[in-house]
Design an enzyme around this catalytic site. Structure first.
Site, PDB file in Angstrom:
ATOM      1  N   GLY A   7       0.830  -1.194   0.000  1.00  0.00           N
ATOM      2  CA  GLY A   7       0.000   0.000   0.000  1.00  0.00           C
ATOM      3  C   GLY A   7       0.867   1.248   0.000  1.00  0.00           C
ATOM      4  N   GLN A  48       3.073   9.906   1.294  1.00  0.00           N
ATOM      5  CA  GLN A  48       4.312   9.119   1.292  1.00  0.00           C
ATOM      6  C   GLN A  48       5.158   9.382   0.052  1.00  0.00           C
ATOM      7  OE1 GLN A  48       2.154   5.241   2.365  1.00  0.00           O
ATOM      8  NE2 GLN A  48       4.161   4.999   3.346  1.00  0.00           N
ATOM      9  N   CYS A  63       5.826  -0.212   7.434  1.00  0.00           N
ATOM     10  CA  CYS A  63       5.498   0.952   6.609  1.00  0.00           C
ATOM     11  C   CYS A  63       6.698   1.318   5.748  1.00  0.00           C
ATOM     12  CB  CYS A  63       5.114   2.129   7.507  1.00  0.00           C
ATOM     13  SG  CYS A  63       4.635   3.623   6.612  1.00  0.00           S
ATOM     14  N   LEU A  64       6.427   1.641   4.486  1.00  0.00           N
ATOM     15  CA  LEU A  64       7.513   2.038   3.583  1.00  0.00           C
ATOM     16  C   LEU A  64       8.162   3.342   4.029  1.00  0.00           C
ATOM     17  CD1 LEU A  64       5.917   1.201   0.106  1.00  0.00           C
ATOM     18  CD2 LEU A  64       7.625  -0.121   1.380  1.00  0.00           C
ATOM     19  N   HIS A  85      -4.559   1.335   7.438  1.00  0.00           N
ATOM     20  CA  HIS A  85      -3.192   1.866   7.587  1.00  0.00           C
ATOM     21  C   HIS A  85      -2.982   3.038   6.628  1.00  0.00           C
ATOM     22  CE1 HIS A  85       1.333   1.236   7.981  1.00  0.00           C
ATOM     23  NE2 HIS A  85       1.235   2.007   6.910  1.00  0.00           N
ATOM     24  N   GLU A  86      -3.362   2.847   5.368  1.00  0.00           N
ATOM     25  CA  GLU A  86      -3.120   3.887   4.367  1.00  0.00           C
ATOM     26  C   GLU A  86      -4.028   5.099   4.576  1.00  0.00           C
ATOM     27  OE1 GLU A  86      -0.516   3.683   2.706  1.00  0.00           O
ATOM     28  OE2 GLU A  86      -0.104   1.567   3.061  1.00  0.00           O
ATOM     29  N   HIS A  94      -2.654   7.490   7.011  1.00  0.00           N
ATOM     30  CA  HIS A  94      -1.641   8.402   6.448  1.00  0.00           C
ATOM     31  C   HIS A  94      -2.278   9.695   5.950  1.00  0.00           C
ATOM     32  CE1 HIS A  94       2.217   6.411   6.587  1.00  0.00           C
ATOM     33  NE2 HIS A  94       1.732   5.300   6.071  1.00  0.00           N
TER      34      HIS A  94
END
Length: 227
Positions: free
Chosen positions: A46, A51, A89-90, A131-132, A135
């Site tokens: 994701g 991000q 997380c990226l 999660h996304e 953000h």
């Protein structure tokens, strides 16, 4: 399409609330395609607008059999039942935590053309949706993590083998095979990281792959939470 730089923790953009998308144009389509390519290149599941440095309410999610684009996503419904598992997380590479989220979620969002859709997600897909979307409101999973894993715990976890099932032996050096419903299945054992990479490579080559089998996180949680 082009790869975008992934913003990491420390950049204030990750703490800001994103603005709704109001223009559904070629610029938005290019952003979505770039985000999908960047997500795949980073081996993620994701990615959200902030991000990649864009304060717009845009999310892409790899659902396994398709890439889902969520523009202006809204959480419509969540289940009372919860799931507790590992989350990464990226934007926080190399770190993982134990997070509890709803088991099931219903999301309402637009696509790149502005049309509204509803998506349902269970387990890991529900986790990824939530999660996304966090953000987009300037939040990260670390704020709700029950525990962040230490480097030693991560090293131990990575040693736990998983398995992936392929319908071709092209990517399988050491495997065992079996036949089900008249079709050969090739089972490869390796670390989760390697298996995900090989499944991604198989997809890029147009190969049909089956599924991953990891150790049950629920079996590991008592050990990790009590460490």
């Amino acid at each position: 399409m082009a790869l975008r730089k992934i913003v990491t923790v420390g950049d204030p953009i990750l703490t800001k609330v994103c603005r709704p998308v109001t223009k559904f144009d070629q610029k938005l389509a290019i952003l979505i395609e770039d985000m999908i390519e960047t997500m795949h290149d980073a081996n993620g599941v994701g990615l959200a607008g902030p991000q990649v440095g864009i304060l717009r309410r845009v999310v892409v999610v790899d659902a396994g059999d398709e890439d889902i684009e969520l523009v202006n996503p809204e959480v419509v419904e969540v289940s009372e039942e919860t799931q507790t598992g590992l989350e990464g997380c990226l934007s926080l590479p190399g770190k993982y935590g134990i997070v509890t989220r709803p088991e099931h979620v219903v999301i309402r969002a637009q696509d790149r053309n502005g049309d509204w859709y509803e998506y349902e997600g269970d387990e890991i897909l529900a986790r990824c949706f939530l999660h996304e979307i966090d953000h987009l409101d300037g939040h990260m999973y670390t704020e709700i993590a029950e525990k962040m894993l230490t480097p030693e715990e991560l090293a131990s976890l990575r040693e736990r083998c998983g398995a992936a099932v392929f319908f071709s032996e092209e990517l399988c050096a050491n495997y065992f095979s079996y036949t089900a419903q008249g079709r050969a299945h090739f089972v490869l054992f390796d670390t989760a990281e390697t298996l995900r990479r090989k499944l991604r490579l198989g997809r890029e080559r147009g190969m049909e792959t089956a599924f991953l089998m990891y150790p049950e996180v629920s079996d590991l949680l008592p050990e990790l939470l009590n460490a």
